[in-house]
Motif scaffolding. Sequence first.
Motif, PDB file in Angstrom:
ATOM      1  N   MET A 184       0.827  -1.211   0.000  1.00  0.00           N
ATOM      2  CA  MET A 184       0.000   0.000   0.000  1.00  0.00           C
ATOM      3  C   MET A 184       0.859   1.258   0.000  1.00  0.00           C
ATOM      4  SD  MET A 184      -3.051  -1.106   2.624  1.00  0.00           S
ATOM      5  CE  MET A 184      -3.802   0.524   2.537  1.00  0.00           C
ATOM      6  N   THR A 185       2.060   1.190   0.598  1.00  0.00           N
ATOM      7  CA  THR A 185       2.928   2.366   0.604  1.00  0.00           C
ATOM      8  C   THR A 185       3.431   2.718  -0.793  1.00  0.00           C
ATOM      9  OG1 THR A 185       4.899   1.007   1.051  1.00  0.00           O
ATOM     10  CG2 THR A 185       3.683   1.867   2.950  1.00  0.00           C
ATOM     11  N   TYR A 186       3.485   1.720  -1.696  1.00  0.00           N
ATOM     12  CA  TYR A 186       3.915   2.005  -3.061  1.00  0.00           C
ATOM     13  C   TYR A 186       2.833   2.709  -3.870  1.00  0.00           C
ATOM     14  CZ  TYR A 186       7.907  -1.036  -2.178  1.00  0.00           C
ATOM     15  OH  TYR A 186       9.052  -1.589  -1.660  1.00  0.00           O
ATOM     16  N   GLY A 187       1.605   2.784  -3.327  1.00  0.00           N
ATOM     17  CA  GLY A 187       0.539   3.466  -4.047  1.00  0.00           C
ATOM     18  C   GLY A 187       0.833   4.945  -4.224  1.00  0.00           C
ATOM     19  N   LEU A 188       1.317   5.610  -3.164  1.00  0.00           N
ATOM     20  CA  LEU A 188       1.654   7.019  -3.272  1.00  0.00           C
ATOM     21  C   LEU A 188       2.832   7.238  -4.214  1.00  0.00           C
ATOM     22  CD1 LEU A 188       1.251   8.345   0.393  1.00  0.00           C
ATOM     23  CD2 LEU A 188      -0.263   8.704  -1.552  1.00  0.00           C
ATOM     24  N   VAL A 189       3.773   6.284  -4.242  1.00  0.00           N
ATOM     25  CA  VAL A 189       4.893   6.398  -5.182  1.00  0.00           C
ATOM     26  C   VAL A 189       4.385   6.364  -6.616  1.00  0.00           C
ATOM     27  CG1 VAL A 189       7.039   5.344  -5.945  1.00  0.00           C
ATOM     28  CG2 VAL A 189       6.456   5.347  -3.520  1.00  0.00           C
ATOM     29  N   TYR A 190       3.434   5.466  -6.888  1.00  0.00           N
ATOM     30  CA  TYR A 190       2.852   5.397  -8.227  1.00  0.00           C
ATOM     31  C   TYR A 190       2.140   6.709  -8.579  1.00  0.00           C
ATOM     32  CZ  TYR A 190      -0.602   4.186 -11.782  1.00  0.00           C
ATOM     33  OH  TYR A 190      -1.390   4.184 -12.898  1.00  0.00           O
ATOM     34  N   CYS A 191       1.386   7.251  -7.631  1.00  0.00           N
ATOM     35  CA  CYS A 191       0.692   8.515  -7.880  1.00  0.00           C
ATOM     36  C   CYS A 191       1.679   9.657  -8.115  1.00  0.00           C
ATOM     37  CB  CYS A 191      -0.233   8.839  -6.708  1.00  0.00           C
ATOM     38  SG  CYS A 191      -1.604   7.678  -6.508  1.00  0.00           S
ATOM     39  N   TYR A 192       2.789   9.649  -7.396  1.00  0.00           N
ATOM     40  CA  TYR A 192       3.807  10.682  -7.606  1.00  0.00           C
ATOM     41  C   TYR A 192       4.412  10.572  -9.004  1.00  0.00           C
ATOM     42  CZ  TYR A 192       8.179  13.258  -7.139  1.00  0.00           C
ATOM     43  OH  TYR A 192       9.221  14.123  -7.345  1.00  0.00           O
ATOM     44  N   LEU A 193       4.662   9.345  -9.464  1.00  0.00           N
ATOM     45  CA  LEU A 193       5.200   9.160 -10.814  1.00  0.00           C
ATOM     46  C   LEU A 193       4.204   9.630 -11.866  1.00  0.00           C
ATOM     47  CD1 LEU A 193       6.894   5.645 -10.440  1.00  0.00           C
ATOM     48  CD2 LEU A 193       7.990   7.890 -10.434  1.00  0.00           C
ATOM     49  N   VAL A 194       2.914   9.392 -11.632  1.00  0.00           N
ATOM     50  CA  VAL A 194       1.898   9.887 -12.556  1.00  0.00           C
ATOM     51  C   VAL A 194       1.914  11.408 -12.603  1.00  0.00           C
ATOM     52  CG1 VAL A 194      -0.590  10.017 -12.987  1.00  0.00           C
ATOM     53  CG2 VAL A 194       0.451   7.848 -12.313  1.00  0.00           C
ATOM     54  N   ASP A 195       2.065  12.057 -11.448  1.00  0.00           N
ATOM     55  CA  ASP A 195       2.131  13.525 -11.404  1.00  0.00           C
ATOM     56  C   ASP A 195       3.349  14.040 -12.173  1.00  0.00           C
ATOM     57  OD1 ASP A 195       1.101  16.102  -9.885  1.00  0.00           O
ATOM     58  OD2 ASP A 195       3.289  16.079  -9.679  1.00  0.00           O
ATOM     59  N   VAL A 196       4.493  13.354 -12.020  1.00  0.00           N
ATOM     60  CA  VAL A 196       5.696  13.758 -12.757  1.00  0.00           C
ATOM     61  C   VAL A 196       5.472  13.608 -14.262  1.00  0.00           C
ATOM     62  CG1 VAL A 196       8.108  13.178 -13.191  1.00  0.00           C
ATOM     63  CG2 VAL A 196       7.254  13.254 -10.849  1.00  0.00           C
ATOM     64  N   ALA A 197       4.859  12.502 -14.678  1.00  0.00           N
ATOM     65  CA  ALA A 197       4.600  12.285 -16.102  1.00  0.00           C
ATOM     66  C   ALA A 197       3.668  13.359 -16.658  1.00  0.00           C
ATOM     67  CB  ALA A 197       4.011  10.892 -16.312  1.00  0.00           C
ATOM     68  N   ILE A 198       2.641  13.718 -15.890  1.00  0.00           N
ATOM     69  CA  ILE A 198       1.729  14.772 -16.340  1.00  0.00           C
ATOM     70  C   ILE A 198       2.466  16.104 -16.469  1.00  0.00           C
ATOM     71  CG2 ILE A 198      -0.300  16.126 -15.677  1.00  0.00           C
ATOM     72  CD1 ILE A 198      -1.431  13.591 -14.403  1.00  0.00           C
ATOM     73  N   GLY A 199       3.356  16.389 -15.506  1.00  0.00           N
ATOM     74  CA  GLY A 199       4.138  17.622 -15.576  1.00  0.00           C
ATOM     75  C   GLY A 199       5.028  17.677 -16.805  1.00  0.00           C
ATOM     76  N   VAL A 200       5.609  16.527 -17.179  1.00  0.00           N
ATOM     77  CA  VAL A 200       6.460  16.496 -18.374  1.00  0.00           C
ATOM     78  C   VAL A 200       5.623  16.693 -19.634  1.00  0.00           C
ATOM     79  CG1 VAL A 200       7.979  15.035 -19.760  1.00  0.00           C
ATOM     80  CG2 VAL A 200       8.222  15.084 -17.276  1.00  0.00           C
ATOM     81  N   LEU A 201       4.475  16.051 -19.707  1.00  0.00           N
ATOM     82  CA  LEU A 201       3.623  16.176 -20.893  1.00  0.00           C
ATOM     83  C   LEU A 201       3.044  17.578 -21.041  1.00  0.00           C
ATOM     84  CD1 LEU A 201       1.712  12.771 -20.749  1.00  0.00           C
ATOM     85  CD2 LEU A 201       3.595  13.398 -22.256  1.00  0.00           C
ATOM     86  N   LEU A 202       2.825  18.269 -19.936  1.00  0.00           N
ATOM     87  CA  LEU A 202       2.266  19.624 -19.979  1.00  0.00           C
ATOM     88  C   LEU A 202       3.344  20.702 -19.965  1.00  0.00           C
ATOM     89  CD1 LEU A 202      -0.783  19.231 -17.543  1.00  0.00           C
ATOM     90  CD2 LEU A 202      -0.735  19.051 -20.031  1.00  0.00           C
TER      91      LEU A 202
END
Length: 440
Positions: free
Chosen positions: A209-227
Amino acid sequence: MTQQEVYDEALKPSKKWVNVGNGDIGKVHVEIIACNDLPNMDIGVGDFTDPFVGLVFEDNMVRTDVIHDALDPRWMPWCTRAFCFNINHPSSILMLGVFDYDAATTHDPIGRVIVNMANFQSDTCYLLHYALHDDPKQEDDQGTIIIRLRVEWKNEADARKLAFKLPPRFLINVDNQKAFGVLRYICRGRVNMEQPSVESVKFYANELMTYGLVYCYLVDVAIGVLLWRGRANVRLGFATVVNIWFPIHSVALFTAAVVAIERPDMIPAIFFFGISYMMLVLNYHGSRYPYPWNRCKSWQETNKLLVLGRSVHPPIYIEPYTGVDEAMELEKLDRVKAERVSRFLWDAKTVGLKVKRIYTKTSVTGHAIDTKEDERWFAGSLYYVHMALMYLCTYLRVWRNFVNWKGYYAHKMTLKCLILGFAWILLPMNTVLVWTFRIL
């Protein structure tokens, strides 16, 4: 003597060293200085904890002298507290456990700590403070331990090259049951995570469950790169550093996409360079983390070591609590980003389920729920659930240490990808592949 005078006396150099191990690539010197705020494990008026510290490194286990009736013990320079371990493999870890001595029964464990020495500088003396934990989730407070540590290598470049190979498996033999209990606790902790049980499954599930926030953080980084979001530090002159808007990662991704469309034959080179680029970015941020104890060795420092055969770093002086506030602020910001994406995904899931319920015809009589059958299934499949979670958590830990540059394999992979990328550009790889397939 006052408590401060006793502590100052304990900080003096040790007079008796215990040399253990049969390695020949280097030595790690460990001194157990003190413990603070240990819990009282003994019952009785005027009876307090009798602490001693056990240490495990590779195929060796040693222990300090016992200090009777002390919740804040101090090991003096003339007692058995200093150990010199001969190193077999540079990736080996140091494990420590604090126990309450009991002459009649088994020794009561208080807490343990694991020290990863991969990022310690050679020939540097460290005075380290670690929190002791008995709970695998590290939510308890069992006091602290203070140790002094120094690593030295016969040939640092050879040791670093040896780190690219897998470490051997070490076996430790003990001569009595009490020593075996100490050894098992130091290495595994209170809960045997390799044996199937409801408690071990819960710990593995909580870790996942602790890796869930890590996954969400990676999604945020990917969105930042795409935008095209991002900022970069630009040095003006010798000392002035200005933080400006410049989405360098977005520019790199856009350039790679354009080249891949215009030159499809360069896609393998782009792939290898992309892996190297991501690893170097992670190393850049990891080596400049505000809290110095969580930093990894930089790419440039490792390359200089391999070329010159020794470290070229100047003397390093770290003041107490250096970078603690900055690291807490950075972790808070990362947590906010991860929670933002987590809320978005949860809301999207909720909306999707509502839409499904509206446009899907369901029948209440068409669903049968049998909780007893589910419980029987879980009880009979506990072993398989435990094994699946154990291997999944193990691979996730390896991946986490890899991307965080906590070992030497990240440097090896990055270097190989760079070499393959340049080889694909400089060599006629299309011709080589065509003739290879023709021959095969």
